[in-house]
Design an enzyme around this catalytic site. Structure first.
Site, mmCIF file in Angstrom:
data_model
loop_
_atom_site.group_PDB
_atom_site.id
_atom_site.type_symbol
_atom_site.label_atom_id
_atom_site.label_comp_id
_atom_site.label_asym_id
_atom_site.label_seq_id
_atom_site.Cartn_x
_atom_site.Cartn_y
_atom_site.Cartn_z
ATOM 1 N N ARG A 14 0.885 -1.266 0.120
ATOM 2 C CA ARG A 14 0.183 -0.044 0.005
ATOM 3 C C ARG A 14 0.971 1.238 0.024
ATOM 4 O O ARG A 14 1.292 1.576 1.139
ATOM 5 C CB ARG A 14 -0.958 -0.161 1.233
ATOM 6 C CG ARG A 14 -2.041 0.827 1.239
ATOM 7 C CD ARG A 14 -2.513 1.056 2.668
ATOM 8 N NE ARG A 14 -1.787 1.968 3.597
ATOM 9 C CZ ARG A 14 -1.650 2.145 4.692
ATOM 10 N NH1 ARG A 14 -2.286 0.935 5.625
ATOM 11 N NH2 ARG A 14 -0.911 2.976 5.321
ATOM 12 N N TYR A 22 3.240 5.622 11.632
ATOM 13 C CA TYR A 22 3.737 4.333 12.027
ATOM 14 C C TYR A 22 4.565 3.609 11.043
ATOM 15 O O TYR A 22 4.766 2.305 11.556
ATOM 16 C CB TYR A 22 2.267 3.774 12.301
ATOM 17 C CG TYR A 22 1.173 3.716 11.151
ATOM 18 C CD1 TYR A 22 1.616 2.801 10.187
ATOM 19 C CD2 TYR A 22 0.029 4.366 11.271
ATOM 20 C CE1 TYR A 22 0.568 2.856 8.876
ATOM 21 C CE2 TYR A 22 -0.715 4.494 10.090
ATOM 22 C CZ TYR A 22 -0.497 3.810 9.000
ATOM 23 O OH TYR A 22 -1.343 3.704 7.917
ATOM 24 N N HIS A 80 -3.494 4.657 4.483
ATOM 25 C CA HIS A 80 -4.617 3.807 4.350
ATOM 26 C C HIS A 80 -5.600 4.263 3.674
ATOM 27 O O HIS A 80 -6.281 3.682 2.692
ATOM 28 C CB HIS A 80 -5.023 3.624 5.892
ATOM 29 C CG HIS A 80 -6.303 2.638 5.939
ATOM 30 N ND1 HIS A 80 -6.501 1.468 5.547
ATOM 31 C CD2 HIS A 80 -7.627 3.191 6.599
ATOM 32 C CE1 HIS A 80 -7.704 1.061 5.597
ATOM 33 N NE2 HIS A 80 -8.243 2.111 6.351
HETATM 34 C C1 LIG Z 1 -14.950 -4.734 10.895
HETATM 35 C C2 LIG Z 1 -14.349 -3.586 10.900
HETATM 36 N N1 LIG Z 1 -13.467 -3.248 11.734
HETATM 37 C C3 LIG Z 1 -12.590 -2.164 11.543
HETATM 38 C C4 LIG Z 1 -12.736 -1.164 10.439
HETATM 39 C C5 LIG Z 1 -12.021 0.001 10.321
HETATM 40 N N2 LIG Z 1 -10.854 -0.478 9.176
HETATM 41 C C6 LIG Z 1 -11.188 -0.069 7.993
HETATM 42 S S1 LIG Z 1 -10.071 -0.615 6.799
HETATM 43 C C7 LIG Z 1 -9.086 -1.368 8.269
HETATM 44 C C8 LIG Z 1 -7.764 -2.145 7.856
HETATM 45 C C9 LIG Z 1 -8.148 -3.226 6.829
HETATM 46 O O1 LIG Z 1 -6.977 -3.801 6.474
HETATM 47 P P1 LIG Z 1 -6.934 -4.794 5.267
HETATM 48 O O2 LIG Z 1 -8.039 -5.941 5.254
HETATM 49 O O3 LIG Z 1 -5.338 -5.362 5.343
HETATM 50 O O4 LIG Z 1 -7.284 -4.063 3.877
HETATM 51 P P2 LIG Z 1 -6.490 -2.821 3.474
HETATM 52 O O5 LIG Z 1 -7.096 -1.475 3.956
HETATM 53 O O6 LIG Z 1 -5.086 -2.940 3.756
HETATM 54 O O7 LIG Z 1 -6.895 -3.067 1.782
HETATM 55 C C10 LIG Z 1 -9.838 -1.046 9.490
HETATM 56 C C11 LIG Z 1 -9.296 -1.860 10.583
HETATM 57 C C12 LIG Z 1 -13.669 -1.661 9.619
HETATM 58 N N3 LIG Z 1 -13.962 -1.164 8.341
HETATM 59 N N4 LIG Z 1 -14.493 -2.780 9.581
#
Ligand SMILES: Cc1ncc(C[n+]2csc(CCOP(=O)(O)OP(=O)(O)O)c2C)c(N)n1
Ligand SMILES: Cc1ncc(C[n+]2csc(CCOP(=O)(O)OP(=O)(O)O)c2C)c(N)n1
Ligand SMILES: [Mg+2]
Ligand SMILES: [Mg+2]
Lengths: 371, 337, 371, 337
Positions: free
Chosen positions: C267, C280, C271
């Site tokens: 990425r 971080y 985020h």
């Molecule tokens: C159930 C849930 N918990 C927390 C969040 C907040 N949140 C949004 S994206 C994210 C991280 C997602 O990580 P990943 O699955 O690796 O996907 P990426 O964003 O890296 O593509 C979090 C914790 C959420 N959207 N849904």
């Protein structure tokens, strides 16, 4: 997908799953035994615990059949797993049972009466006596698999405080499909927590056979999803189960992190007394499974090796019957709690806005004796 | 503790007051640990846990994998060992995977073991809409939890109250769901004394006295309710304003006392109307306050529809106008004499 | 636990995880390519899609920075995965995205404008045009991992009806810790469902690095917990990703059941636009990751092999800019829905008890234009 | 369909009526599939799905792994493809892991895609206590779901109504939570016509007319409410008895019309009191029926405590006595003229 072998493909990880057995269904050793098991008294102790548990279990079923107990989940044929847990854990370790490991609970100080109270619908069956190892154990868990991730918090607390304690959490083959279980397995290794996940694979989750529970060839390999060791053990072999668990517990205690053990057994009884397994599984399968009975094979070994006599057996059965009888009596003699009890441990102290509800319950008087 | 003369007073936003309470209680009690997603180095997506990792270390500031059921369950496990976990769920819309653990275990270990075990834990989450956030980030969860026996549910509405109520929640020997008003996180500042004093968890706060009508609310809607009371005052209507603060256990007494005086009541909540906590309060009035009521008890609320995405969320969240509209209905039926 | 070798232990299962790469970061082939990839136009198409996506992505970020868009989740550096999905799926397959696979959505007919509407806070961004493959795809999913088990139901429906369609569901490394994901993976093989689970491993879940997400050495091995093939692929290599996905899709279509593919990427952006990753993660890590950029390596290959000229590049960039511009304009020109819209698709027809609420909203009039 | 002259009428217990409705609708519509734990060969732990496997085969009768989140999510996936899944959750206490899927997806796919997708699914579960079952088997979940926008929540109270409402739920184009009164599964039989006729999902049933007091209830508590009305009739009090049946969307109109006539209302629910659906109804009366009320609206309910294990469950579940007690309070305050 076959293993490819060109320059586009690179092997990045590989895993193996082993199955351990020391005592075959006929009661014959399959390999040289670990040192502890070579002492006859070790095996006799496991045997006694299994037999006492079976006597209890049969009695509990008959209490239910005669209307003196609520729904009960028997552990018939699965006594070796509970016994092995009971012997493998140290006193200040924490045991989190599902609900078929009564032998382990008895070993850790849960009175048989408490198990009856629980299935008799009385919360006092989860109190457990102060001063016993069970006092810091968890109660039986009914919502399948949901207790498993509590182990993460408990083990984290041990690690944070530098305590050399271990958590052993058990659950069934069915539970191994639940998100709660899978999330815990996925993350325990992140903190190298001192946990042993024990999957009590009795082949059935009520009417669902193991092979319809998941596409995985073994349940032990669920460990791989969490990067921890996973292994199978013959769960009807008390020696192997005790040994495999002891090693996993030792690893956990030494800071080497979590493990998952799949103990393979068979549920000889209906799922619970509310179930009728003839609806969904063939009688021949059950009959065949009796051949693997953990008690039968342990006894065969002990007798053949001269460490168990008919007199020993008679004495044990008599003692167990007396013990169970006394516990049943204590259970039957237990007066119901006063009505206020349904409020008294809801919070540490009852919020003032709920006091009228407690008073209403008290005013209505005790319930009739129809439990 | 209570020597407030010696303690620092700061002008803080609500989110800063939360952070202060966490800092302060972690300093005071080494059994307090915090856990959740992105709460360590990142300091929490709303910055509620900023600085805790540096001050208290990785052991007590636990970044968890992305698994809310696990977060709740881990908090339960920690709490059974005498620790005081404060778990953060990133947005209240992601609290739903915690529901099973909370209702089937956190609220029950004490009761099912008749006091042998207990779960002194807090689950914090931002609650409600109004910040133009993405889908699922603007939900109101208070009633879902407040219906569950054995729980405490707290919705602070100001920096000072957030500080004192969070201390109380952490010190409480039983599980507490602590839902913070997202859109008030940085809406206004207030002087907060870091005196380590907890506020009570069984009391509504009468913020403003008045004899004509009782306005009841909690969380973010308190902000709109306060403004409504100001506007009503300009019209010569004296509104008594009550911040419920702790929804469960509910201090109905304070509300009844107020309504006994005013004879009129409007309740403002952001969540969907049907089965919201406003209904519980109105039902309490229908049972215990009926004879003092001059007019129907009106509920101002979100609609019984899915919280819209950001562009339309204003249509859902009731503001000052909708509160005033219901107040006017009340005075139409029961005019000020 | 070392592999034991005595008669007590028996190996019952073994597993291997492979990693596939066809195009290295410098744009050099690492092995002989699959036939489809040897046609220059195949790779040019993937390249064009990746570039269009990047132009869109940058524009979306700048719209957010200038207050014209809500929070936006960029896909910078991850374009190859979306492009590969878009090319690997058949029109009537079903795609269930997480939220960083815009390239796949574009390939399947989602207008860029719809993605902007979505992040602009407008539900119409999830409608998708009738007649396109996207019309039967799922919308973006925000509650992490929770959409993954929907694939079980969708694929079951295909199987029940004898349709030869496949579901591809994608999610992040973070999502691979969620119970919803893990339950789906655990059970898909029970019915041999036509599903490809794609884990888009961009190394971070907001601030949590991959190695703190789970103790597993690879995310591909989560497949083992469900008894299905699991493999890693270089997710910045469009050739390898497209090839690995095509094979998994073909297996699914042929009735060989589900697979899990871990596509390894990075990425490059924060985020979301609401995040500041400098808090971080070290800048050096990000800089180093730019060296793996999927667009860079594809272009290097195409240019070196004489299949892409500077003129081609200029034309593509100009076309992409014009396309994005037009879509942005269409987004900005979209009038808000009428207030009643918040009730109009709540149920198929609004229950009579809610009609007054809809009328109240209409009476209050449209919202001000402050989105 | 409606040629009821030609259809068979049977004397059935409630659980048999459920089974009949499933059989009948699976026969009528091949898009209907059932799924859940132990619903195949075993026919469901309460026998609701007995015979379906033999009649409709493994494809349409799906035994699932032990994972309730998956069951809900799978039902969602199936429903998006035009199938009509009817999922069984073994006991309502195990519905909590479905909450996230229901509220964040089942209720939203239609809305978030502005009608492109939809989730015509039913989740059935036994609800409530009174059968001396183990821990977690006696919970009352209706309000948790009824608070959620976009859902329908149905609690049948008799065999005939269970049959007609379940048909309606399966045919409904949106998600329905169908909570069956466990302790009434085999409590009494009723003649049920297998006529394929659905009952309305937006209407309360006035079961018995009366002019003195309105008794409102749903699910298992209807049984006690009916008996209370019988006893009151013996005393010369004419109770109007309303079976809410569909809690969401709530047909408040019918209740208001009744209370306008009687001026008195007692609501009986089994679930915990605070934030229960009785509060929603009482709040509706406090808003729209205040002027017709002669006396406070009384709620008879379970307590705000954990459902006790079997030995003490009777203390929790309100029976006829507690209903009569509240009715008497009402007549004390507002005697029959
Ligand atoms: C159930 C849930 N918990 C927390 C969040 C907040 N949140 C949004 S994206 C994210 C991280 C997602 O990580 P990943 O699955 O690796 O996907 P990426 O964003 O890296 O593509 C979090 C914790 C959420 N959207 N849904
Ligand atoms: C969450 C949950 N779902 C369903 C049930 C009902 N139920 C009780 S035991 C059981 C099967 C459990 O199977 P397994 O985990 O293999 O344990 P076993 O009973 O075979 O020891 C089910 C479905 C439950 N108690 N909890
Ligand atoms: Mg089992
Ligand atoms: Mg990621």
């Amino acid at each position: 997908m076959n293993a490819p072998n060109d320059t586009a493909h690179r092997k990045v990880a590989s895993f193996e799953i082993f199955h351990t057995q020391y005592l075959d269904p006929e009661g014959r050793p399959t390999a040289e035994w670990p040192v502890w098991a070579q002492k006859p008294e070790s095996l006799r102790e496991l045997y006694r615990l299994m037999v006492r548990t079976r006597v209890f279990d049969k009695k509990a079923v008959s209490l239910q059949r005669t209307g003196q107990l609520g729904t009960y989940a028997a552990c018939l044929g699965q006594e070796a797993i509970g016994a092995a847990i009971g012997h493998a854990l140290a006193a200040d370790d924490v045991f989190m049972p599902a609900y078929r490991e009564y032998a382990a609970q008895f070993a850790r100080g849960v009175p048989m009466k408490d198990v009856l109270l629980y299935w008799g619908g009385d919360e006092r069956g989860m109190v457990y006596p102060e001063g016993t190892p069970a006092y810091h154990d968890f109660p039986l868990s009914v919502p399948i698999g949901t207790h498993v991730p509590h182990s993460i918090g408990v083990a984290y607390a041990f690690k944070l405080r530098g305590e050399k304690r271990v958590v052993l959490v058990s659950c069934g083959d069915g539970a191994s499909s639940k998100g709660d279980f899978l999330e815990a397995v996925s993350s325990a290794k992140v903190w190298d927590l001192p946990i042993v996940f024990l999957v009590n694979n009795n082949q059935w989750a009520i009417s669902l056979p193991r092979q319809k529970q998941t596409g995985a060839q073994t349940l032990a390999q669920k460990a791989i999803a969490g990067g921890m060791p996973g292994e199978q053990v013959d769960g009807n072999d008390a020696v192997a189960t005790r040994e495999v668990l002891s090693q996993a517990i030792a690893r956990a205690r030494n800071g080497e992190g979590p493990s998952l053990v799949e103990a393979i057994t068979y549920r000889l009884h209906d799922h619970t007394t509310a179930d009728d397994a003839r609806r969904y599984r063939p009688d021949e399968e059950v009959q065949a499974a009796w051949g693997n009975c953990p008690i039968k094979r342990t006894k065969a070994y002990l007798q053949r090796s001269g460490h168990w006599s008919d007199a020993d057996e008679q004495r044990l059965l008599a003692e167990a019957a007396a013990e169970v009888e006394a516990q049943v009596q204590a259970f039957l003699d237990t007066e119901p709690e006063p009505p206020a009890a349904i409020f008294d441990t809801l919070y540490e102290s009852l919020p003032k806005s709920l006091v009228w509800q407690r008073e209403e319950v008290i005013a209505a008087g005790p319930i009739g004796e129809d439990h | 503790m209570a020597e407030s003369g010696k303690t620092a007073t700061k002008n803080l936003a609500l989110i800063e007051a939360i952070n202060l309470a966490l800092h302060s209680e972690m300093g005071r009690d080494e059994d307090v640990v915090v856990l959740g997603e992105d709460i360590g180095k990142n300091g929490g997506v709303f910055r509620a846990t900023v600085g805790l990792l540096d001050a208290y270390g990785e052991g007590r500031v636990i970044d968890t994998p992305l698994a809310e059921t696990l977060v709740a369950a881990m908090a339960i496990g920690l709490s059974t060992q005498g620790l005081r976990p404060v778990a953060e769920i990133q947005f209240s819309g992601f609290l739903y995977p915690c529901v099973d653990q909370v209702v089937n275990h956190a609220t029950r270990y004490r009761n099912r073991t008749r006091g042998r075990m207990s779960c002194p834990l807090v689950i914090r989450a931002p609650n409600g809409g109004g910040i133009h956030a993405p889908e699922h980030h603007s939900e109101s969860l208070e009633t879902t939890f407040a219906h569950m026996p054995g729980l405490r549910v707290v919705c602070p509405s100001s920096p000072a109250r957030a500080y004192g109520l969070l201390l109380a929640a952490i010190r409480d020997p039983d599980p507490v769901i602590f839902l913070e008003p997202t859109r008030c996180y940085r809406l206004f500042k207030q002087s907060v004394e870091d005196n380590g004093e907890a506020l009570p968890l069984d009391t509504c706060f009468v913020e403003r006295e008045g004899s004509d009508i009782t306005l009841v609310s909690w969380g973010a809607m308190m902000h709109d309710t306060r403004r409504a009371a100001d506007l009503l005052a300009e019209e010569g209507i004296a509104a008594e304003v009550i911040d419920v603060a702790t929804l469960k256990p509910l201090d109905l007494e304070t509300i009844l006392t107020s309504v006994a005086k005013t004879g009129r009541c409007v309740i403002a909540q952001e969540s969907a109307r049907a089965g919201g906590w406003g209904s519980e309060i109105a039902a309490g009035l229908a049972e215990h306050g009926l004879l003092s009521l001059f007019a129907p008890v009106m509920r101002v609320s979100g609609y019984d529809t899915i919280m819209p995405l950001a562009r339309m969320e204003k249509l859902f969240i009731p503001g000052v106008e909708r509160i005033l509209k219901e107040v006017r209905k009340v005075f139409e039926i029961a005019p000020k004499n």
